[in-house]
Every structure is written in structure tokens, then in C-alpha cells.
Design a protein around this motif. Structure first.
Motif, short mmCIF file in Angstrom:
data_model
loop_
_atom_site.label_atom_id
_atom_site.label_comp_id
_atom_site.label_asym_id
_atom_site.label_seq_id
_atom_site.Cartn_x
_atom_site.Cartn_y
_atom_site.Cartn_z
N HIS A 347 0.44 -1.63 -0.04
CA HIS A 347 0.11 -0.29 -0.09
C HIS A 347 0.28 1.41 -0.33
O HIS A 347 1.21 1.47 1.11
CB HIS A 347 -0.38 -0.06 1.45
CG HIS A 347 -2.10 -1.30 1.65
ND1 HIS A 347 -2.20 -1.44 2.61
CD2 HIS A 347 -2.54 -1.47 0.58
CE1 HIS A 347 -3.32 -2.41 2.02
NE2 HIS A 347 -3.53 -2.82 0.92
N PRO A 348 0.50 2.01 -1.22
CA PRO A 348 1.40 3.49 -0.50
C PRO A 348 0.25 4.30 0.32
O PRO A 348 -0.52 4.61 0.06
CB PRO A 348 1.42 4.20 -2.62
CG PRO A 348 0.16 3.44 -2.58
CD PRO A 348 -0.03 2.11 -2.19
N TYR A 349 1.42 4.75 0.93
CA TYR A 349 0.98 6.29 1.63
C TYR A 349 1.41 7.43 1.44
O TYR A 349 2.12 7.61 1.67
CB TYR A 349 0.87 5.12 3.31
CG TYR A 349 0.40 4.56 3.65
CD1 TYR A 349 -1.14 4.90 4.52
CD2 TYR A 349 -0.21 3.84 3.97
CE1 TYR A 349 -1.52 3.85 5.76
CE2 TYR A 349 -0.67 2.78 4.02
CZ TYR A 349 -1.49 2.99 4.77
OH TYR A 349 -2.37 1.71 5.71
N PHE A 350 0.30 8.46 1.36
CA PHE A 350 0.00 10.54 1.48
C PHE A 350 0.02 10.40 2.60
O PHE A 350 -1.68 10.27 2.89
CB PHE A 350 0.23 10.36 -0.38
CG PHE A 350 0.25 11.86 -0.26
CD1 PHE A 350 1.67 12.38 -0.56
CD2 PHE A 350 -0.62 12.59 -0.28
CE1 PHE A 350 1.46 13.37 -0.74
CE2 PHE A 350 -0.24 14.36 -0.73
CZ PHE A 350 0.44 14.33 -0.83
N GLY A 528 3.41 1.27 3.32
CA GLY A 528 2.58 0.68 4.45
C GLY A 528 3.02 -0.12 4.91
O GLY A 528 2.75 -0.55 6.17
N TYR A 529 4.21 -0.80 4.86
CA TYR A 529 5.07 -1.48 5.23
C TYR A 529 3.94 -2.90 5.93
O TYR A 529 3.34 -3.49 6.57
CB TYR A 529 5.39 -1.85 7.00
CG TYR A 529 6.35 -0.31 6.49
CD1 TYR A 529 7.20 -0.41 5.77
CD2 TYR A 529 6.01 0.76 7.73
CE1 TYR A 529 8.30 0.45 6.51
CE2 TYR A 529 6.67 2.30 6.86
CZ TYR A 529 7.59 1.87 6.59
OH TYR A 529 8.23 2.74 6.65
N HIS A 530 3.29 -3.24 4.44
CA HIS A 530 1.93 -4.53 4.40
C HIS A 530 2.03 -5.15 3.39
O HIS A 530 1.20 -6.09 2.84
CB HIS A 530 0.59 -3.63 4.09
CG HIS A 530 -0.22 -2.80 5.27
ND1 HIS A 530 -0.85 -2.05 5.22
CD2 HIS A 530 0.68 -2.20 6.42
CE1 HIS A 530 -0.98 -1.30 5.54
NE2 HIS A 530 0.11 -1.65 7.20
N VAL A 531 3.41 -5.47 2.69
CA VAL A 531 3.46 -6.25 1.90
C VAL A 531 3.35 -7.91 2.08
O VAL A 531 3.36 -7.84 3.23
CB VAL A 531 5.06 -6.42 1.23
CG1 VAL A 531 6.26 -6.36 1.96
CG2 VAL A 531 5.52 -6.44 -0.57
N VAL A 532 2.30 -8.15 1.35
CA VAL A 532 2.54 -9.62 1.55
C VAL A 532 2.49 -9.91 -0.22
O VAL A 532 2.82 -9.32 -1.54
CB VAL A 532 0.82 -10.01 1.30
CG1 VAL A 532 0.17 -9.23 3.17
CG2 VAL A 532 -0.38 -9.45 -0.01
N GLY A 533 2.37 -11.74 -0.86
CA GLY A 533 2.25 -12.01 -1.50
C GLY A 533 3.35 -12.24 -2.70
O GLY A 533 3.13 -13.36 -3.34
N THR A 534 4.85 -12.59 -1.42
CA THR A 534 6.23 -13.17 -2.22
C THR A 534 6.08 -14.71 -2.11
O THR A 534 7.08 -14.76 -2.95
CB THR A 534 7.05 -12.04 -1.49
OG1 THR A 534 6.74 -12.66 -0.13
CG2 THR A 534 6.78 -11.24 -2.01
N ALA A 535 5.31 -15.54 -1.85
CA ALA A 535 4.60 -17.20 -1.53
C ALA A 535 3.43 -17.63 -1.84
O ALA A 535 2.68 -18.17 -0.96
CB ALA A 535 5.68 -17.67 -0.25
N GLY A 536 3.19 -16.98 -3.10
CA GLY A 536 1.59 -16.66 -3.04
C GLY A 536 0.53 -17.95 -3.53
O GLY A 536 1.26 -19.10 -3.71
#
Ligand SMILES: Cc1cc2nc3c(=O)[nH]c(=O)nc-3n(C[C@H](O)[C@H](O)[C@H](O)COP(=O)(O)OP(=O)(O)OC[C@H]3O[C@@H](n4cnc5c(N)ncnc54)[C@H](O)[C@@H]3O)c2cc1C
Ligand SMILES: *[C@@H]1O[C@H](CO)[C@@H](O)[C@H](O)[C@H]1NC(C)=O
Ligand SMILES: *[C@@H]1O[C@H](CO)[C@@H](O)[C@H](O)[C@H]1NC(C)=O
Ligand SMILES: *[C@@H]1O[C@H](CO)[C@@H](O)[C@H](O)[C@H]1NC(C)=O
Ligand SMILES: *[C@@H]1O[C@H](CO)[C@@H](O)[C@H](O)[C@H]1NC(C)=O
Ligand SMILES: *[C@@H]1O[C@H](CO)[C@@H](O)[C@H](O)[C@H]1NC(C)=O
Ligand SMILES: *[C@@H]1O[C@H](CO)[C@@H](O)[C@H](O)[C@H]1NC(C)=O
Ligand SMILES: *[C@@H]1O[C@H](CO)[C@@H](O)[C@H](O)[C@H]1NC(C)=O
Ligand SMILES: *[C@@H]1O[C@H](CO)[C@@H](O)[C@H](O)[C@H]1NC(C)=O
Ligand SMILES: *[C@@H]1O[C@H](CO)[C@@H](O)[C@H](O)[C@H]1NC(C)=O
Ligand SMILES: *[C@@H]1O[C@H](CO)[C@@H](O)[C@H](O)[C@H]1NC(C)=O
Ligand SMILES: *[C@@H]1O[C@H](CO)[C@@H](O)[C@H](O)[C@H]1NC(C)=O
Length: 595
Positions: A347-350, A528-536
Motif C-alpha cells: 500500500h502506498p501512503y501519502f 505502508g509496510y503491508h507487503v504480502v504475496g511473495t509466496a502466494g
């Protein structure tokens, strides 16, 4: 801050923590039924749940130190002291230059501590939309990932708790959608920022079409504005380490947790215990303790819970990944699985700040050493006062793009359905730029991004940090959507409720053309430090993906991934609640196989 930490440490240390091993030489052996890699958010859940059955033995290998006695991991207001790059509890990762974000690099915070990111995160407790989970069910072909089937796991994880100030929470949440007996305490903020929060609530009355009040954003239908819930209980952080690895669990004779043990790769490939669709297994997990390498053996399963950065790195170090990329680094491919490390979604946060005509903001604490010390002392004495919350947001709102928005000409709707948001807006009684004075902020995030990134190896040294490309705003859809989202923030701030309170914005974004605003967003957003999906996860028969719907690595026996990496697409939410339910259901799946 160090002295009180030491005080607490000596108070707690003693027999209660004897099974939390600081030294590999003290471990009774290196042969277990299950070896769990990473004692983080998910790994601690697995350690706790699997050892409920006394007949199985479990070893957890965690790279970081203990959370016990780390004051910054305990006091909600001090969480930056444990999360920031450069503390002893951080992995100190830096992203690759982000082309969609003016080529900036970002520190990519990850907890290097028992409890992982749950020991240092922002503690916001948001589950996401029912449609996020229903989409996981569709993508994997397993109805068990649908909202209705996953819902009991949210309850199992959660212990709804009164806020630290014991204020009346009637009308601030819906008790019907919360658990009361789980390990993780959840509560509404326990210190009032009265002027600010009254104005937020007033805006939901003045502009209800755009900003309707939502009693509980964790019901599966998050759209609207509601009170934020936090993984905080009685004024302290509730993490997977405090909740799932409390002393009476860590003392179980069948559970050993080794700290300071960094796993490099899986070793000892075998062809026994395999099936036609999974013709290999690994028997060992290689790790570094001090300057030496050791191998721990798992007779039943190895479970990777090293998180969305650590897990794909360990898979690739072990020869599981894209064959040509591994070959280029001189790593022998055991299994060509090109999706490992791909499809990272974040997620990008602004953030946007306004000066306010009030001194009831967080700056009254952060810019006043006397007040800061008073507030700390109050927390220390009675677990009350402003330190019971993280540098807080009182509310969050979840919104959609207009259905007629021209951004849909660029890409079809990436959200999982009409009741899931494109945007999150956080309402925060403090400013972002560390300017003297008093501010509030509205922070906008694009929570159903099209952009994807990757985690790849930088070298064949298994201990070298991997390359983290979040792909922030790599899709123009995300950039233009976020630009439209900013207009929502202006609309919110234009409500009569803010008259006489809001002063000038710290940056006059309304003076910018749409193109200038997009460029400004690209230059000033953050992850957002919410990364997922790298071993989906994907369906069993899918031509892509890393794990099957039962979280077993495709093509390998006796190996699962159970952490945030398996979520194939980032949910429209902060990601710890989704990680907890993955871990709870994952633990049940392992039990079904073996117990
Ligand atoms: C600064 C920050 C703020 C956040 N704020 C929020 C929030 O407010 N609300 C929310 O819901 N979510 C938030 N998140 C996201 C959320 O915390 C994570 O998505 C979630 O905790 C990830 O859990 P995990 O189990 O996948 O990984 P982690 O919790 O990271 O666990 C991985 C564990 O494995 C260990 N490890 C990694 N590699 C190795 C190795 N090679 N050998 C041994 N051990 C290893 C790590 O040290 C760690 O303990 C935040 C994250 C960060 C970083
Ligand atoms: C991160 O940096 C700090 C400060 O230099 C250090 O103490 C810590 O060990 C580092 N983390 C890792 C994983 O190396
Ligand atoms: C980012 O870096 C790339 C490669 O160095 C370069 O081509 C591009 O112009 C840069 N973009 C910006 C916005 O600076
Ligand atoms: C993060 O920390 C590491 C190690 O301390 C440092 O090399 C790197 O520059 C830091 N990154 C950022 C973006 O500050
Ligand atoms: C297991 O792997 C380690 C590390 O590669 C190696 O030293 C050891 O000999 C292997 N053991 C067996 C039984 O193959
Ligand atoms: C990424 O995920 C999508 C499904 O969301 C899938 O179609 C695609 O093949 C995946 N890409 C890779 C490289 O795994
Ligand atoms: C806040 O403002 C009020 C009224 O302007 C003033 O009386 C009070 O002293 C101020 N408090 C602080 C902590 O600055
Ligand atoms: C700082 O805090 C103290 C204690 O709350 C208060 O008495 C004082 O007025 C504050 N100073 C300012 C400049 O607000
Ligand atoms: C917290 O309380 C302990 C013991 O009562 C005391 O030693 C310590 O200094 C206090 N810390 C703070 C920040 O007030
Ligand atoms: C799009 O929809 C919004 C809200 O429904 C409306 O206010 C706006 O006028 C519409 N814009 C166009 C170009 O139709
Ligand atoms: C911000 O820009 C708008 C539009 O150009 C203008 O009307 C307004 O006066 C500006 N505000 C400030 C503080 O400069
Ligand atoms: C514990 O696991 C064993 C198999 O390892 C199984 O036979 C037993 O029924 C399980 N016990 C419970 C209480 O689930």
C-alpha cells in the motif's frame, strides 16, 4: 529509555523463560517433529497451537532477540523506538529505487525480534473487506479462505478488551463481530483527543453521503468512517509474542525457541516421504548462530514463517525459484518455481497536514519534554494517559473511487468487490513534518493497488539482504487513483465542523494542477509496510503461485509457508489481522495432517 528496560528485564528473567534459548549450546538437541523458521507474527501462533498436542515436538528458529523487557515494544506511544531502521530490533532493509516514487529508496521496516512485526508495528487492527477473503477463496478454489469460513479464526485470535481509560465504548464498535477469549487483546484508543475526534464525528453527520459513520469497520463491510481498534490491552502492546508465547506456553516441554538463529536455507534433499506431485523433501534447516552453521532436522514438516521478505529469500537460497535467476547467481535449482518472490503487493501512503488553532495535539507531548516525561511517568505508574496509544489515529475511513472515474479507462477495477475500498484515510491529531506548532493530518492510502513488486536475491550469500522492489505506484492507475483520493481529503477538511480550527495546510496541494499533484504524490509518498504475496497461494492446478490452498509449497513434500507471504493480493487493510487468521487456519491444517 534503556535503564527502565533493564529493570524490567531483570524482574522477568528467571525460570519462566528457561525454554527461550539464548544459546544454541543449551538446546537439548537438533531433531524435532516440526521446525518453524521465524518466531514472528505467524510463527509464534504456530508454535503455540502445534504444541497444544503434547506428543509433537517443535523448534522455532528466530533471528532476532527476545521481546521481553524491551520497553519500546511494550509502550504503545514509543513504538517508533523499536520499529525504525537502525535500532537493534530492525532488519535495516532498504528498498531498491522506486521508479513510480521519484526513484526514492525507502527503509523497509521489518521486526527483528520475537513476535516479528507484531512486536513493533502500528497496532492498528483492521481485518479487511469480506470480499478480500472471498476473492482469496476464488483465486485458490478453496472456500475455506472465504470470509464466512475464516470469520471464526478472527474470533479465535481476539480478546476484546476495555480501553485503558475505561471510557464508555457504546456506539463505538459492534460487540457481535469480536472475540473475547483469544490471545490477542484488541481495544479502542484509551486516551481522548477530544476536540479532534469530536470534529471527525461531526463531519460524518455533516457530509454523510461521502463520509458515513460505520459502527465497526471489522464487520466485513468496512466502507465509511469508524473508530480505530488497536492490538493493545490495558495500555500495553499485545503481540504474537506476548499473546501466543506467554510464559506458560513457552514452558511447554515440547516447545523450544532459539533466538539469534538466522536461517540460511533448507538442506538435505531427500526422495523419501514424497509423492508423485511432490517428488522432493528437505530434511534439514541450516542456520547461523554466532559464527557457526548448524542444521536442525524436522521429521514431519518444515514451516517457513519468516515473513514476506525472509520467506522468499530462504526459498530462493534453497534453490526454489526462477531457474534462470538462480542460475545467474550460481545457485543450483532444486525446483523451478518462477512465482517465488513475485507479485509483491504493498500500500502506498501519502500524508497531508494542516496547522490547527489548538494545542490539543500530539505535539503538546512530542515538543514539550516536561509533558513527555509526565506522560511516560503516568503510563509507568498506571498504564493510562497518552502513552497507551501509538502516536495515534483516532479513526480510519475506507472509501471507493467514483464509479464514473476516468481512471477506470486505464485499468479495470482492482478492488475485490463493490463493498471493498480503494482508499483508506487515517485521521491523526499530529503533523508529519516535525514543524514547531500544532497540526492534524489526513493520511490517504491506495489500498487496492494494481502495482506489483518483487523480492529477489542480491547474491548467492544467503545472509546478504535481498533486493526489495515494492513497485510503488508502478501502475499509473494507482497514481491517478491516489490523486483522486486526495480530493476526498480536501472535501473532508472543508466540512463546517473544521471551521475556526483548521488553519493552513503545510503544503498547498489545492493550488496544484492534477498533473502537479500526481508528481508531488510520487515524490512524497511512503510504503505502508503491508507487503504480502511473495509466496502466494493459488489453485492447485494453477500455472503460477508458490503454495497450494493448504499452504504446502507446490512440488515439495513436508514444506509449508505460513505467514503474510501467502496472501496472493494485499487486503484492503493493515495486514496483521489477515496474517493472524492465515496462521490460525494454517495451524489447523498442519494438525489435520499429523495430529
Ligand atoms: C513498521 C510497521 C508498522 C505496521 N503497522 C501495522 C499496523 O498498524 N497494523 C497492521 O495490521 N499491520 C501493520 N504492519 C504489518 C504487519 O505487522 C505485518 O504484515 C505482519 O505482522 C507480518 O507478519 P509475518 O508473520 O508475515 O512476518 P513477521 O512478523 O515479520 O515475522 C517474520 C519473523 O521471521 C524472522 N525471520 C526472518 N528471516 C529469518 C531468518 N532467515 N531466520 C530466522 N528468522 C527469520 C523475523 O525476525 C520475524 O520475527 C506493520 C508493519 C511494520 C513493519
Ligand atoms: C540493524 O542496525 C542496528 C544498528 O546498527 C543493529 O544493532 C542491528 O543488529 C541491525 N540489524 C540486523 C538484522 O543486522
Ligand atoms: C529513475 O531512474 C531511471 C534509471 O536510472 C531513470 O531512467 C529515470 O529517468 C529516473 N526517474 C526519475 C523520475 O528521476
Ligand atoms: C537502513 O539501515 C541500513 C543499515 O543501518 C543503512 O545502510 C541504510 O542506509 C538505511 N536505509 C535508509 C533508507 O535509511
Ligand atoms: C545435511 O546438510 C548439511 C549442510 O549442507 C551437511 O553438512 C550434512 O552433511 C547433511 N547431512 C546429511 C545426512 O546429508
Ligand atoms: C501474480 O498473480 C496473478 C493473480 O493475481 C497471476 O495471474 C499471475 O500469474 C501472478 N504472477 C506471477 C509471476 O506469479
Ligand atoms: C493550551 O491552550 C490553552 C488556551 O489557549 C491554555 O490555557 C493552556 O495553557 C495551553 N496548554 C498548553 C499545555 O500549552
Ligand atoms: C509543557 O508541559 C507542561 C506540563 O504539562 C506545561 O505546564 C507547560 O505549559 C507546557 N509548555 C508549553 C510551552 O506548552
Ligand atoms: C518506571 O518505574 C520504575 C519503578 O517504579 C522506575 O524505576 C523508572 O524510573 C520509571 N520510569 C519512568 C520512565 O518513569
Ligand atoms: C461522477 O459521479 C459523482 C458522484 O456520483 C458525481 O458527483 C459527478 O458529477 C460524476 N461525474 C461525471 C463526470 O459524471
Ligand atoms: C492555496 O491555493 C488556492 C488555489 O490556488 C488559493 O486559493 C489559496 O489561497 C492558497 N492558500 C494558501 C495558504 O496559499
Ligand atoms: C496428538 O497427536 C497425536 C499424533 O501425533 C494424535 O494421535 C493425538 O490424537 C493428538 N492428540 C490430541 C489431543 O489431539
Amino acid at each position: 529509555m534503556f535503564a527502565p528496560a533493564l529493570t524490567i528485564l531483570s524482574f522477568f528473567s528467571g525460570v519462566g523463560f528457561c525454554k527461550l534459548y539464548e544459546d544454541v549450546a543449551d538446546l537439548p538437541g537438533l531433531q524435532y517433529d516440526f521446525v518453524i523458521v521465524g518466531g514472528g507474527t505467524a510463527g509464534s501462533v504456530l508454535a503455540s497451537r502445534l504444541t497444544e498436542n503434547a506428543t509433537v515436538s517443535v523448534l522455532v528458529l528466530e533471528a532476532g532477540p527476545s521481546n521481553v523487557g524491551v520497553l519500546d515494544a511494550q509502550v504503545p506511544f514509543l513504538s517508533n523506538g523499536v520499529s525504525d531502521n537502525g535500532t537493534s530490533y530492525s532488519w535495516n532493509y532498504t528498498t531498491t529505487p522506486q521508479a513510480g516514487a521519484s526513484n526514492h529508496t525507502f527503509e523497509y521496516l521489518r521486526g527483528y525480534i520475537l513476535g516479528g512485526c507484531s512486536s513493533h508495528n502500528g497496532m492498528a487492527y483492521t481485518r479487511g473487506a469480506a470480499e478480500d477473503f472471498d476473492r482469496y477463496a476464488t483465486l485458490t478454489g478453496d472456500d475455506g479462505w472465504s470470509w464466512n469460513k475464516i470469520f471464526p479464526y478472527f474470533l479465535k485470535n481476539e480478546q476484546w478488551t476495555a480501553p485503558a481509560d475505561n471510557h464508555d465504548t457504546h456506539g463505538q464498535f459492534n460487540p457481535k463481530v469480536h472475540g473475547t477469549a483469544g490471545p490477542i487483546e484488541v481495544s479502542i484508543s484509551g486516551y481522548p483527543w477530544t476536540e479532534f475526534q469530536q470534529r471527525v464525528m461531526q463531519t460524518t453527520k455533516e457530509l454523510p453521503d461521502d463520509f458515513p459513520f460505520n459502527l465497526d469497520m471489522n464487520s466485513g463491510k468496512p466502507l465509511g468512517v469508524g473508530w480505530l481498534q488497536y492490538t493493545i490491552g490495558h495500555g500495553e502492546r499485545s503481540s504474537s509474542a506476548t499473546g501466543y508465547l506467554e510464559p506458560k506456553i513457552i514452558q511447554r516441554p515440547n516447545l523450544d525457541v532459539l533466538l539469534h538463529a538466522q536461517v540460511s536455507k533448507l538442506v538435505n534433499v531427500t526422495k523419501s516421504r514424497v509423492t508423485p506431485s511432490a517428488p522432493f523433501a528437505f530434511q534439514g534447516v541450516e542456520f547461523r548462530y554466532g559464527n557457526s552453521l548448524f542444521v536442525a532436522k524436522a521429521s514431519k514438516e518444515i514451516i517457513l514463517s519468516a515473513g514476506p521478505i525472509g520467506t522468499p529469500q530462504i526459498l530462493m537460497n534453497s534453490g526454489i525459484g526462477d531457474r534462470s535467476a538462480l542460475q545467474a547467481l550460481g545457485i543450483t535449482t532444486v525446483l523451478d518455481l518462477p512465482s517465488v518472490g513475485k507479485n509483491a503487493s504493498e500500500h502506498p501512503y501519502f500524508g497531508m497536514s494542516w496547522a490547527v488553532n489548538s494545542n490539543q495535539t500530539v505535539e503538546s507531548i512530542t515538543q514539550n519534554a516536561t509533558r513527555f516525561n509526565e506522560a511516560f511517568a503516568e503510563w509507568n505508574r498506571s498504564r493510562t494517559g497518552p502513552f497507551v496509544d501509538p502516536s495515534p489515529g483516532t479513526h480510519a475511513g475506507w472509501f471507493r473511487l467514483n464509479a464514473n472515474s476516468s481512471v477506470f479507462d486505464l485499468h479495470s477495477d482492482p478492488s475485490p468487490g463493490p463493498e471493498a475500498p480503494h482508499f483508506e484515510m487515517l485521521f491523526q491529531p499530529f503533523g508529519f513534518m516535525d514543524l514547531p506548532g500544532h497540526f492534524i493530518s489526513l493520511t490517504m492510502a491506495m489500498v487496492s493497488p494494481v502495482s506489483r513488486g518483487s523480492v529477489t536475491l542480491s547474491s548467492n550469500d544467503p545472509f546478504a539482504p535481498p533486493l526489495i522492489d515494492l513497485g510503488l505506484l508502478s501502475s499509473d492507475f494507482d497514481a491517478l487513483a491516489l490523486t483522486e483520493g486526495i480530493n476526498l481529503a480536501f472535501k473532508f477538511a472543508s466540512a463546517p465542523a473544521w471551521n475556526g480550527y483548521l488553519g493552513e495546510p503545510t503544503v498547498n496541494l489545492t493550488a496544484m494542477s492534477s498533473a502537479e499533484l500526481t508528481a508531488y504524490i510520487r515524490a512524497n509518498l511512503g510504503p505502508g509496510y503491508h507487503v504480502v504475496g511473495t509466496a502466494g497461494m493459488s489453485a492447485r492446478e494453477a500455472q503460477y503461485g508458490v503454495v497450494d490452498p493448504d499452504l504446502k509449497v507446490k512440488g515439495i513434500a513436508g514444506l509449508r509457508v505460513i505467514d503474510a507471504s501467502v496472501l496472493p493480493i494485499v487486503p484492503a487493510a493493515h495486514t496483521q489481522a489477515a496474517t493472524y487468521v492465515v496462521a490460525e487456519r494454517g495451524a489447523d491444517m498442519v494438525k489435520q495432517t499429523w495430529m
